[in-house]
Design an enzyme around this catalytic site. Structure first.
Site, mmCIF file in Angstrom:
data_model
loop_
_atom_site.group_PDB
_atom_site.id
_atom_site.type_symbol
_atom_site.label_atom_id
_atom_site.label_comp_id
_atom_site.label_asym_id
_atom_site.label_seq_id
_atom_site.Cartn_x
_atom_site.Cartn_y
_atom_site.Cartn_z
ATOM 1 N N CYS A 167 0.572 -1.235 0.092
ATOM 2 C CA CYS A 167 0.094 0.142 0.061
ATOM 3 C C CYS A 167 1.009 1.269 0.005
ATOM 4 O O CYS A 167 1.496 2.458 0.831
ATOM 5 C CB CYS A 167 -0.926 0.488 0.907
ATOM 6 S SG CYS A 167 -1.732 1.347 1.148
ATOM 7 N N ASN B 200 8.169 -1.493 7.242
ATOM 8 C CA ASN B 200 6.598 -2.506 7.699
ATOM 9 C C ASN B 200 7.319 -3.024 7.873
ATOM 10 O O ASN B 200 8.355 -4.568 7.764
ATOM 11 C CB ASN B 200 6.198 -2.421 6.560
ATOM 12 C CG ASN B 200 4.530 -1.460 5.999
ATOM 13 O OD1 ASN B 200 4.135 -1.670 6.320
ATOM 14 N ND2 ASN B 200 5.507 -0.575 4.855
ATOM 15 N N SER C 222 3.866 7.528 3.446
ATOM 16 C CA SER C 222 3.504 6.621 3.416
ATOM 17 C C SER C 222 3.308 5.446 3.835
ATOM 18 O O SER C 222 4.367 5.172 4.466
ATOM 19 C CB SER C 222 4.412 6.714 1.816
ATOM 20 O OG SER C 222 4.642 4.921 0.555
ATOM 21 N N HIS C 223 2.821 4.056 3.111
ATOM 22 C CA HIS C 223 2.224 3.097 3.715
ATOM 23 C C HIS C 223 4.075 1.907 3.413
ATOM 24 O O HIS C 223 4.260 1.246 3.889
ATOM 25 C CB HIS C 223 1.161 2.174 3.598
ATOM 26 C CG HIS C 223 0.744 1.415 5.453
ATOM 27 N ND1 HIS C 223 1.984 0.890 5.842
ATOM 28 C CD2 HIS C 223 -0.398 1.214 5.955
ATOM 29 C CE1 HIS C 223 1.476 0.065 6.543
ATOM 30 N NE2 HIS C 223 -0.189 0.554 6.656
ATOM 31 N N SER C 224 4.322 2.554 2.441
ATOM 32 C CA SER C 224 5.447 2.001 2.688
ATOM 33 C C SER C 224 6.524 2.315 2.894
ATOM 34 O O SER C 224 8.528 1.253 2.642
ATOM 35 C CB SER C 224 5.610 2.469 0.447
ATOM 36 O OG SER C 224 4.529 1.365 -0.183
#
Length: 458
Positions: free
Chosen positions: A39, A328, A163-165
């Protein structure tokens, strides 16, 4: 609130923010793991701070800018941009010092008190964050954005998108804490970042190599649990297609509701439902929410239903990830049953035990298989999966303590905006009660009353 929806947000200034210092240890390219690539969108939260003076507000924006410059000197991927690898299909981070974006704004004629209960999602909050236009090109998207908005009462909000990255919830929390600290402390080394949560110096670790897929290891350890997870999703897709052969999707509108539970209420619910069985608040609330949501949906009794919840893997890999790991680091654990079994046969105690077993199954083999599966081809977006209940636990990340306020004061409230998957249930710290929990979930409007009744009736 129609009046608020029509209110104009006046943009005073927008500027790019760059790292203040050159980081000589900086890598030019960070290869992302499959967990990072799922994501790349910006995830937004709004921090609310009540009354301050005009002079104080004028310094808020400049202090935030200075703090961000300093923080990105160490958290340098935050100043980069996403880019595709040589094959043109996998995202990585180019550490090119492209910079973050900050916006100063004014909500003309609006007081914070007019927003009502800040714990309840309000569409007006979407105006309090900066949303860069992408046109489908993630390579131009800043990975960190912020908007400082002043209200007529003297209060202000700080809307932050990351950013979820770049970050998961834990690393986003550490980054934002470091940023807040750097916005108020000026006599520190440019190579040290203070984490207000523990008042210790942390050094973020940006290298993701420990989470890059080892295909040899995947072949040796075929995790049955992760295979089961994807079989459930595939089965749900097939069922949906059989019932909707024209593939016309239903209205995707969701109502975001927050349920405030204090510590005493949670303990009372546990005693009433578990009769002396000991478990954590997360285990109880996850089991109870799964049953309440499934009952509210009115599914066929032979339908397969699934509970999935995020598990932090920082200490679960064979070689634990280093302290300060900034990427993550979570996978989903899964529990499944039929609706009949869940609602008519399983007790809350037995569901809690299944949750514990699912969490215990997260080992290196599971992690390898999970990440390998994420790297597979994706034929498109999944149709709505009503049978799937998703939970993300934020209770160990008290974002409301972030000290962007006057002299480092914590926020009066932090409101996450509507996520890409709105039906995810978030368990968040209750700022009014150390043992309390805020349960935030997206619901189909037709299911709101049913879920509310079943969830609160325990």
């Amino acid at each position: 609130m129609p009046m608020l929806m029509a209110t104009r947000i006046d943009i005073i200034q927008k500027l790019n923010v760059y790292p203040r210092f050159q980081n000589h240890d900086k890598k030019k390219l960070i290869t992302l793991s499959n967990l990072d690539r799922q994501c790349p969108l910006l995830m937004y939260s709004v921090f609310f701070y009540k009354n301050t003076t005009t002079r104080d507000f004028d310094s808020v924006f400049s202090n935030l800018k200075l703090g961000l410059e300093e923080t990105m000197s160490v958290w340098y991927p935050a100043a980069g941009r996403l880019g595709l690898d040589g094959g043109g299909c996998k995202l990585n981070i180019r550490c090119n010092d492209g910079g973050a974006v900050m916006v100063e704004a004014v909500a003309t004629g609006v007081k914070l008190s007019e927003l009502g209960d800040l714990t309840q999602y309000n569409e007006f909050y979407e105006n309090l964050v900066y949303k860069p236009s992408l046109d489908g090109d993630f390579s131009v998207m800043p990975l960190v954005v912020a908007q400082v908005t002043r209200f007529a009462c003297g209060g202000y909000s700080i809307g932050i998108g990351t950013s979820h990255s770049l970050f998961d919830g834990i690393s986003a929390y550490e980054f934002i804490h470091a940023w807040a600290s750097n916005s108020h402390i000026h006599n520190k080394s440019n190579s040290k970042i203070t984490n207000k949560k523990e008042d210790v110096v942390i050094k973020p670790v940006h290298d993701r190599r420990n989470l890059l897929v080892n295909r040899d290891a995947v072949r040796e350890t075929n995790a049955a649990a992760i295979c089961h997870l994807y079989q459930l999703i595939k089965q749900a897709m097939m069922t949906y297609q059989e019932q909707n052969r024209n593939l016309e999707l239903p209205d995707s509108g969701f109502v975001i509701k927050t349920f405030e539970l204090n510590g005493d209420a949670i303990e009372s619910m546990k005693k009433k439902s578990l009769e002396g069985f000991m478990c954590s608040s997360f285990e109880f609330l996850a089991a109870h929410l799964w049953k309440a949501r499934t009952r509210a949906l009115g599914l066929r009794r032979d339908a397969m239903v699934c509970l999935q919840f995020a598990v932090d893997i920082r200490k679960r890999t064979e070689t634990p990830l280093p302290e300060g790991f900034s990427g993550n680091a979570y996978v989903l654990a899964s529990v499944a049953s039929t609706a009949r079994e869940l609602l008519e046969e399983l007790t809350l105690e037995s569901i809690v035990n299944k949750i514990r077993e699912a969490k215990k199954s997260i080992d290196q083999g599971y992690i390898n298989s999970y990440m390998e599966a994420l790297g597979g081809s994706n034929d498109g977006n999944l149709p709505p999966l009503k049978e799937l209940t998703l939970i993300s636990d934020w209770t160990k990340m008290p974002f409301h303590n972030v000290g962007f306020g006057n002299g480092g004061e914590p926020a009066d409230y932090m409101a996450p905006l509507c996520p890409p998957v709105p039906q995810v249930a978030y368990f968040m710290k209750n700022p009014k009660d150390a043992k309390g929990v805020l349960v935030r979930i997206g619901l189909d409007p037709r299911d709101v009353n049913g879920f509310s009744n079943h969830f609160l009736d325990c």
